[in-house]
Design a protein around this motif. Structure first.
Motif, mmCIF file in Angstrom:
data_model
loop_
_atom_site.group_PDB
_atom_site.id
_atom_site.type_symbol
_atom_site.label_atom_id
_atom_site.label_comp_id
_atom_site.label_asym_id
_atom_site.label_seq_id
_atom_site.Cartn_x
_atom_site.Cartn_y
_atom_site.Cartn_z
ATOM 1 N N ALA A 154 -0.376 25.170 22.492
ATOM 2 C CA ALA A 154 -0.593 23.841 21.931
ATOM 3 C C ALA A 154 -0.981 23.915 20.457
ATOM 4 N N MET A 155 -1.865 24.853 20.128
ATOM 5 C CA MET A 155 -2.319 24.993 18.745
ATOM 6 C C MET A 155 -1.180 25.475 17.849
ATOM 7 N N GLU A 156 -0.394 26.396 18.333
ATOM 8 C CA GLU A 156 0.726 26.897 17.542
ATOM 9 C C GLU A 156 1.705 25.773 17.226
ATOM 10 N N LEU A 157 1.974 24.918 18.199
ATOM 11 C CA LEU A 157 2.875 23.795 17.948
ATOM 12 C C LEU A 157 2.243 22.790 16.983
ATOM 13 N N ALA A 158 0.952 22.503 17.175
ATOM 14 C CA ALA A 158 0.274 21.540 16.300
ATOM 15 C C ALA A 158 0.273 22.002 14.852
ATOM 16 N N GLU A 159 0.251 23.313 14.638
ATOM 17 C CA GLU A 159 0.214 23.850 13.285
ATOM 18 C C GLU A 159 1.607 24.123 12.711
ATOM 19 N N SER A 160 2.648 23.783 13.451
ATOM 20 C CA SER A 160 4.011 24.077 13.007
ATOM 21 C C SER A 160 4.508 23.123 11.936
ATOM 22 N N ARG A 161 3.807 22.004 11.744
ATOM 23 C CA ARG A 161 4.166 20.996 10.732
ATOM 24 C C ARG A 161 5.536 20.390 10.999
ATOM 25 N N THR A 162 5.933 20.347 12.256
ATOM 26 C CA THR A 162 7.223 19.761 12.620
ATOM 27 C C THR A 162 7.058 18.472 13.413
ATOM 28 N N LEU A 163 5.827 18.074 13.708
ATOM 29 C CA LEU A 163 5.593 16.995 14.662
ATOM 30 C C LEU A 163 5.398 15.645 13.996
ATOM 31 N N ASP A 164 5.692 14.618 14.766
ATOM 32 C CA ASP A 164 5.382 13.244 14.390
ATOM 33 C C ASP A 164 4.516 12.673 15.501
ATOM 34 N N GLY A 165 3.230 12.880 15.399
ATOM 35 C CA GLY A 165 2.331 12.446 16.443
ATOM 36 C C GLY A 165 1.308 13.507 16.792
ATOM 37 N N LYS A 166 0.493 13.224 17.794
ATOM 38 C CA LYS A 166 -0.635 14.078 18.141
ATOM 39 C C LYS A 166 -0.334 14.929 19.368
ATOM 40 N N VAL A 167 -0.845 16.158 19.361
ATOM 41 C CA VAL A 167 -0.787 17.012 20.543
ATOM 42 C C VAL A 167 -2.003 16.695 21.409
ATOM 43 N N VAL A 168 -1.750 16.279 22.619
ATOM 44 C CA VAL A 168 -2.810 15.881 23.554
ATOM 45 C C VAL A 168 -3.027 17.008 24.564
ATOM 46 N N LEU A 169 -4.296 17.293 24.837
ATOM 47 C CA LEU A 169 -4.680 18.322 25.802
ATOM 48 C C LEU A 169 -5.201 17.659 27.070
ATOM 49 N N LEU A 170 -4.764 18.166 28.208
ATOM 50 C CA LEU A 170 -5.134 17.569 29.492
ATOM 51 C C LEU A 170 -5.931 18.596 30.306
ATOM 52 N N PRO A 171 -7.255 18.431 30.367
ATOM 53 C CA PRO A 171 -8.078 19.385 31.119
ATOM 54 C C PRO A 171 -7.732 19.365 32.604
ATOM 55 N N ILE A 202 0.833 -1.191 0.000
ATOM 56 C CA ILE A 202 0.000 0.000 0.000
ATOM 57 C C ILE A 202 0.874 1.249 0.000
ATOM 58 N N LEU A 203 0.299 2.348 -0.471
ATOM 59 C CA LEU A 203 0.937 3.668 -0.450
ATOM 60 C C LEU A 203 0.097 4.562 0.449
ATOM 61 N N VAL A 204 0.744 5.181 1.449
ATOM 62 C CA VAL A 204 0.036 6.019 2.421
ATOM 63 C C VAL A 204 0.558 7.441 2.326
ATOM 64 N N PHE A 205 -0.305 8.385 1.933
ATOM 65 C CA PHE A 205 0.036 9.809 2.001
ATOM 66 C C PHE A 205 -0.242 10.302 3.417
ATOM 67 N N GLY A 206 0.518 11.324 3.840
ATOM 68 C CA GLY A 206 0.391 11.783 5.220
ATOM 69 C C GLY A 206 0.830 10.713 6.190
ATOM 70 N N ALA A 207 1.876 9.978 5.816
ATOM 71 C CA ALA A 207 2.293 8.819 6.598
ATOM 72 C C ALA A 207 2.782 9.188 7.986
ATOM 73 N N ASN A 208 3.181 10.440 8.196
ATOM 74 C CA ASN A 208 3.641 10.880 9.511
ATOM 75 C C ASN A 208 2.520 11.498 10.339
ATOM 76 N N GLY A 209 1.320 11.597 9.779
ATOM 77 C CA GLY A 209 0.212 12.250 10.460
ATOM 78 C C GLY A 209 -0.477 11.350 11.460
ATOM 79 N N GLY A 210 -1.536 11.885 12.071
ATOM 80 C CA GLY A 210 -2.252 11.137 13.091
ATOM 81 C C GLY A 210 -2.865 9.861 12.569
ATOM 82 N N VAL A 211 -3.620 9.953 11.471
ATOM 83 C CA VAL A 211 -4.232 8.770 10.874
ATOM 84 C C VAL A 211 -3.158 7.894 10.240
ATOM 85 N N GLY A 212 -2.247 8.518 9.487
ATOM 86 C CA GLY A 212 -1.220 7.756 8.790
ATOM 87 C C GLY A 212 -0.348 6.952 9.730
ATOM 88 N N GLY A 213 0.004 7.533 10.880
ATOM 89 C CA GLY A 213 0.856 6.827 11.825
ATOM 90 C C GLY A 213 0.212 5.568 12.368
#
Length: 341
Positions: A324-341, A147-158
């Protein structure tokens, strides 16, 4: 005095700094609903699109974002088994999860097994059920296929990569070069999604074509993706980031994209599918519920068993949503930003 809870408000089309943190009264669960004390929620591409007013069918501003959550049930509404009180659940919400206490639909919630932390469960809730259903229900990929996966480093792709490798499937991952070394460590053959010779890179790895492509970009990328399919292969499109990232109305590119997918699906030799997580939510609710419980349940079991490793890039208190949002939108991450209420 009524109890209150912290929640994040998206007041309009604003930069991350425009997100508001407010207090609101705790709601009472109605029929078929649960009141959940939220232990983890997170930032996905959906909320990033909503911030720009670029997500299909998002509510009118202002509203509280948050596509999913994990937490403990503290009260139930009429028609819900009282034994649900005290259970931990993972819930699909689409909006409303960025809060300390949330009312969610029982039918959109799945019990989290013991041995899985709330943070790990959050990282694979919407991402995990999406990946599982695309791999096993939409594409019906078999062991030994490629298979070929686009967005392979993203949340769904990972998550998709891990599920595919566990299923005995070879994975070619399309992502930025900065993610390639990590992908190689995961047993994935990386290619540069933005390279002019992307198609040649993929054909060098799979001369006969790939058995399935999972595309979240749209536009010219989708047309290239289809050209890389082997006979009998299937294209699964699940987002159109190309259009969402642009300007103007989303409807013309969306309708054009879905129409093209539908047309390709009438041609012999290949299949094409536009996957929508919420398909059937209103039309066939019992089937939607059964699939959610089964599919997300399997992903959570794989997390518990150590087969799937949730990818958490960073953790922030909910009150630090701007950072958190600024980091999530930086396009530098491998994984999800989790928020802890």
């Amino acid at each position: 005095m009524n109890e209150t809870t912290t929640h994040v408000v998206l007041p309009g089309i604003v930069e991350p700094a425009g997100l508001l943190v407010e207090e609101t009264p705790v709601a009472t669960p109605g029929p078929g609903e649960l009141l959940v004390t939220v232990e983890a929620t997170g930032i996905s591409y959906a909320e990033r699109a909503m911030r720009r007013g670029r997500y299909f069918m998002q509510p009118a501003f202002p509203f509280t974002p948050g596509y999913d959550l994990v937490g403990t049930v503290t009260a139930v509404g009429p028609g819900v088994d009282p034994a649900m009180t005290g259970r931990r659940v993972a819930s699909l919400t689409k909006t409303g999860a960025w809060t300390g206490r949330a009312v969610v639909a029982e039918r959109d919630s799945v019990v989290v097994p013991d041995g899985v932390t709330s943070e790990d469960a959050e990282a694979v809730t919407v991402n995990g059920v999406t990946a599982w259903q695309m791999l096993h229900r939409a594409a019906r990929v078999r062991p030994g296929q490629t298979i070929l996966v686009f967005g392979a480093n993203g949340g769904v792709g990972g998550v998709l990569i891990q599920l595919a490798r566990h299923h005995g499937v070879r994975v070619i991952g399309a992502a930025s070069p900065r993610h390639h070394e990590a992908m190689r460590r995961d047993g994935v053959d990386p290619v540069d999604y933005a390279a002019p010779d992307l198609a040649d890179q993929v054909r060098a790895l799979a001369p006969a074509g790939v058995d399935a492509v999972f595309d979240n970009i749209g536009g010219a990328t989708t047309r290239t993706a289809r050209s890389l399919l082997a006979r009998g292969g299937v294209l699964v499109s699940y987002a159109i980031i190309d259009a969402v990232s642009g300007t103007g109305s989303l409807w013309p590119p969306f309708l054009s994209h879905v129409g093209r997918i539908a047309f390709w699906n009438t041609l012999p030799g290949q299949r094409a599918v536009f996957y929508d997580l919420w398909s059937g939510h209103s039309r066939t609710p019992k089937r939607f519920r059964a699939h959610l419980e089964e599919d997300l349940g399997r992903v959570l079991q794989l997390v518990r068993d150590g087969v799937v490793t949730p990818r958490i890039a960073a953790r922030f208190p909910l009150t630090e949503i701007v950072r958190a949002m600024e980091l999530a939108e930086s396009r530098t991450l491998d994984g999800k930003v989790v928020l802890l209420p």
